[in-house]
Design a protein around this motif. Sequence first.
Motif, mmCIF file in Angstrom:
data_model
loop_
_atom_site.group_PDB
_atom_site.id
_atom_site.type_symbol
_atom_site.label_atom_id
_atom_site.label_comp_id
_atom_site.label_asym_id
_atom_site.label_seq_id
_atom_site.Cartn_x
_atom_site.Cartn_y
_atom_site.Cartn_z
ATOM 1 N N VAL A 123 0.840 -1.204 0.000
ATOM 2 C CA VAL A 123 0.000 0.000 0.000
ATOM 3 C C VAL A 123 0.874 1.253 0.000
ATOM 4 O O VAL A 123 0.596 2.220 -0.727
ATOM 5 C CB VAL A 123 -0.963 -0.011 1.210
ATOM 6 N N LEU A 124 1.954 1.246 0.784
ATOM 7 C CA LEU A 124 2.859 2.393 0.822
ATOM 8 C C LEU A 124 3.458 2.674 -0.556
ATOM 9 O O LEU A 124 3.442 3.812 -1.035
ATOM 10 C CB LEU A 124 3.975 2.149 1.840
ATOM 11 N N PHE A 125 3.966 1.635 -1.224
ATOM 12 C CA PHE A 125 4.582 1.846 -2.533
ATOM 13 C C PHE A 125 3.546 2.186 -3.603
ATOM 14 O O PHE A 125 3.838 2.916 -4.547
ATOM 15 C CB PHE A 125 5.426 0.633 -2.933
ATOM 16 N N THR A 126 2.325 1.697 -3.465
ATOM 17 C CA THR A 126 1.251 2.086 -4.392
ATOM 18 C C THR A 126 0.949 3.579 -4.242
ATOM 19 O O THR A 126 0.808 4.293 -5.238
ATOM 20 C CB THR A 126 -0.019 1.252 -4.134
ATOM 21 N N PHE A 127 0.877 4.039 -3.006
ATOM 22 C CA PHE A 127 0.643 5.456 -2.745
ATOM 23 C C PHE A 127 1.765 6.308 -3.339
ATOM 24 O O PHE A 127 1.510 7.332 -3.987
ATOM 25 C CB PHE A 127 0.509 5.702 -1.240
ATOM 26 N N LEU A 128 3.018 5.910 -3.113
ATOM 27 C CA LEU A 128 4.151 6.660 -3.657
ATOM 28 C C LEU A 128 4.141 6.664 -5.187
ATOM 29 O O LEU A 128 4.458 7.675 -5.815
ATOM 30 C CB LEU A 128 5.467 6.078 -3.136
ATOM 31 N N GLY A 129 3.754 5.539 -5.790
ATOM 32 C CA GLY A 129 3.673 5.460 -7.249
ATOM 33 C C GLY A 129 2.611 6.392 -7.818
ATOM 34 O O GLY A 129 2.848 7.091 -8.803
ATOM 35 N N PHE A 130 1.423 6.407 -7.194
ATOM 36 C CA PHE A 130 0.362 7.299 -7.659
ATOM 37 C C PHE A 130 0.773 8.763 -7.492
ATOM 38 O O PHE A 130 0.488 9.596 -8.347
ATOM 39 C CB PHE A 130 -0.944 7.045 -6.907
#
Length: 161
Positions: A123-130
């Motif tokens: 979830v953290l890396f998905t947030f950073l990617g978005f």
Amino acid sequence: MTQVTSAHGKADGSGLPQVPSIPLADDRAIAAAGEQSIGHLVKDATAHLSTLVRAEVELAKSEVTKEVKKGIKGSVFFIIALTVLLYSSFFLFFALAEMVADFGVLRSIAFGGVFVLMLLVAVLFTFLGFRKLKSLRAPERTIASVKDTAAALTHRGDQQS
């Protein structure tokens, strides 16, 4: 028109494709130089300019295509390495869960905790990617430069007085 290639290409068809070019000396133009009108000279200059622009665009396309192909071939190795790394991470998380279970925690709770930790990281890396994707913009300087060039070429006769 003559056909030329860049320093990387060969005239026999291997390497970069041939692009049209402006001849350095045209025997017909030299012989008939005294007979040509201004309109005919302007027509020739316009044709040569058009050929030059097309040749430059074709050269740029062929060089970019060549570099992109090299980049894609090189990135295949990174994709393979990433795939192996992702599959091997399963064993890391399995070992982590077993290590937590060795401290006296029930195995099911240890594996559940590691699973929740993995979800939080995802979830953290998905947030950073978005967040990074939202900061992407159009190449505004390039678009403005192309518009300026087109305007200058379109209105080049308007400025003469």
